[in-house]
Design a protein around this motif. Structure first.
Motif, mmCIF file in Angstrom:
data_model
loop_
_atom_site.group_PDB
_atom_site.id
_atom_site.type_symbol
_atom_site.label_atom_id
_atom_site.label_comp_id
_atom_site.label_asym_id
_atom_site.label_seq_id
_atom_site.Cartn_x
_atom_site.Cartn_y
_atom_site.Cartn_z
ATOM 1 N N TYR A 136 0.793 -1.259 0.021
ATOM 2 C CA TYR A 136 -0.079 0.066 0.022
ATOM 3 C C TYR A 136 0.811 1.172 -0.212
ATOM 4 C CZ TYR A 136 1.328 -0.323 4.910
ATOM 5 O OH TYR A 136 1.774 -0.396 6.045
ATOM 6 N N ILE A 137 2.304 1.188 0.363
ATOM 7 C CA ILE A 137 2.984 2.361 0.296
ATOM 8 C C ILE A 137 3.292 2.573 -1.278
ATOM 9 C CG2 ILE A 137 5.285 3.470 1.052
ATOM 10 C CD1 ILE A 137 4.912 1.333 3.630
ATOM 11 N N LYS A 138 3.078 3.772 -1.504
ATOM 12 C CA LYS A 138 3.600 4.026 -2.964
ATOM 13 C C LYS A 138 4.894 4.743 -3.251
ATOM 14 C CE LYS A 138 -0.367 2.464 -3.886
ATOM 15 N NZ LYS A 138 -0.415 1.001 -4.038
ATOM 16 N N ASP A 139 5.182 5.440 -2.338
ATOM 17 C CA ASP A 139 6.597 6.341 -2.380
ATOM 18 C C ASP A 139 7.843 4.711 -2.307
ATOM 19 O OD1 ASP A 139 8.968 7.244 -1.309
ATOM 20 O OD2 ASP A 139 8.139 9.272 -1.566
ATOM 21 N N GLN A 140 8.513 4.632 -3.231
ATOM 22 C CA GLN A 140 9.339 3.595 -3.376
ATOM 23 C C GLN A 140 10.670 3.921 -2.331
ATOM 24 O OE1 GLN A 140 8.941 0.393 -4.814
ATOM 25 N NE2 GLN A 140 6.793 1.478 -5.060
ATOM 26 N N ASP A 141 11.089 4.951 -2.110
ATOM 27 C CA ASP A 141 12.034 5.380 -1.226
ATOM 28 C C ASP A 141 11.512 4.896 0.295
ATOM 29 O OD1 ASP A 141 13.879 5.888 -3.045
ATOM 30 O OD2 ASP A 141 13.267 8.131 -2.904
ATOM 31 N N ASN A 142 10.231 5.133 0.755
ATOM 32 C CA ASN A 142 9.619 5.106 1.909
ATOM 33 C C ASN A 142 9.575 3.666 2.136
ATOM 34 O OD1 ASN A 142 9.660 7.866 2.624
ATOM 35 N ND2 ASN A 142 7.326 7.959 2.135
ATOM 36 N N LYS A 143 8.979 3.050 1.099
ATOM 37 C CA LYS A 143 8.987 1.574 1.275
ATOM 38 C C LYS A 143 10.227 0.739 1.499
ATOM 39 C CE LYS A 143 6.026 -0.475 -1.695
ATOM 40 N NZ LYS A 143 5.468 -1.337 -2.960
ATOM 41 N N ARG A 144 11.262 1.272 0.387
ATOM 42 C CA ARG A 144 12.790 0.359 1.083
ATOM 43 C C ARG A 144 13.325 0.756 2.410
ATOM 44 N NH1 ARG A 144 15.140 3.381 -3.061
ATOM 45 N NH2 ARG A 144 17.238 3.292 -2.090
ATOM 46 N N LEU A 145 13.106 1.949 2.868
ATOM 47 C CA LEU A 145 13.669 2.403 4.020
ATOM 48 C C LEU A 145 12.778 1.390 5.100
ATOM 49 C CD1 LEU A 145 13.883 6.129 3.867
ATOM 50 C CD2 LEU A 145 15.661 4.487 4.020
ATOM 51 N N TRP A 185 1.173 1.716 10.299
ATOM 52 C CA TRP A 185 1.806 2.013 8.968
ATOM 53 C C TRP A 185 0.773 2.741 7.949
ATOM 54 C CZ3 TRP A 185 6.801 3.332 9.901
ATOM 55 C CH2 TRP A 185 7.626 2.366 10.611
ATOM 56 N N GLU A 186 -0.093 1.967 8.076
ATOM 57 C CA GLU A 186 -1.220 2.172 6.869
ATOM 58 C C GLU A 186 -1.669 3.757 6.973
ATOM 59 O OE1 GLU A 186 -4.319 -0.678 6.652
ATOM 60 O OE2 GLU A 186 -2.894 -2.239 6.577
ATOM 61 N N LYS A 187 -1.975 4.193 8.367
ATOM 62 C CA LYS A 187 -2.449 5.571 8.355
ATOM 63 C C LYS A 187 -1.316 6.594 8.167
ATOM 64 C CE LYS A 187 -5.811 3.918 11.820
ATOM 65 N NZ LYS A 187 -5.666 2.943 12.936
ATOM 66 N N THR A 188 -0.096 6.078 8.291
ATOM 67 C CA THR A 188 1.159 7.233 8.255
ATOM 68 C C THR A 188 1.342 7.459 6.891
ATOM 69 O OG1 THR A 188 2.021 6.506 10.135
ATOM 70 C CG2 THR A 188 3.319 7.846 8.860
ATOM 71 N N TYR A 189 1.334 6.289 5.868
ATOM 72 C CA TYR A 189 1.644 6.455 4.421
ATOM 73 C C TYR A 189 0.366 6.128 3.635
ATOM 74 C CZ TYR A 189 6.119 7.144 6.269
ATOM 75 O OH TYR A 189 7.225 7.681 6.896
#
Length: 189
Positions: A136-145, A185-189
């Protein structure tokens, strides 16, 4: 003749692995010499050097064997639909618990850059599991981190669970790590 030779090689390697595992509770791999490993396995040094370069090579073969076992488990179980993170972690913890003494030796190093930790943390199935969990996290940098954070956190949770003999079942560990990976996490991103 070839089969007998293969049996002899397999026996030699098994003796070396068993002997190394007997020496490791008292010494780090860096402090185990070829001589003492050969003495413990009751083989000569030239036989050792026919198969390995140093005791760390024997350990690497043991570690790769564990990763191969885990890959087989994930391959079998992974073919089922909806095999969620908690079930995957439960399968990992079940394997580690069933092989507790070996697991404790392999996980005693807290450095996530150690041989076994690197193999385990960078296994494709581990990365894919977290990728799926955090889809569900779209920003790839955020997801990798986040994946880096969760994988390392899960490793240390499992390591602490095993080394300190914390009275939790593999199922409870799976649920706990799943909760840590998904709660909030879902609510944050």
């Amino acid at each position: 003749m070839r089969k007998k030779e293969n049996q002899r090689i397999a026996l030699t390697k098994r003796l070396l692995k068993e002997s190394l595992l007997q020496l490791m509770p008292d010494k780090s791999i860096q402090n185990i010499t070829v001589s003492e490993l050969c003495q413990a396995a009751q083989i000569n040094r030239s036989t050792f050097y026919n198969h390995y370069g140093c005791p760390a090579d024997v350990l690497a073969e043991i570690e790769n064997g564990v990763i191969d076992d885990l890959n087989e488990i994930w391959k079998e179980e992974g073919s089922r639909k909806n095999w969620t993170l908690d079930k995957r972690v439960e399968a990992l913890c079940t394997y580690l618990q069933e092989n507790r003494s070996l697991s404790k030796l392999l996980l005693r190093d807290s450095d996530t850059n150690s041989g076994f930790a690197t193999l385990l943390l960078h296994a494709a199935h581990v990365q894919a599991t977290y990728e799926q969990t955090l889809s569900y996290i779209k920003d790839q940098d955020n997801k990798r981190l986040m994946i880096t954070f969760l994988i390392n956190g899960a490793y240390h949770m499992i390591r602490q669970w095993l080394l300190e003999d914390i009275p939790k079942t593999p199922k409870e560990m799976g649920q706990l790590i799943y909760l840590a990976a998904t709660q909030g996490w879902e609510k944050t991103y």
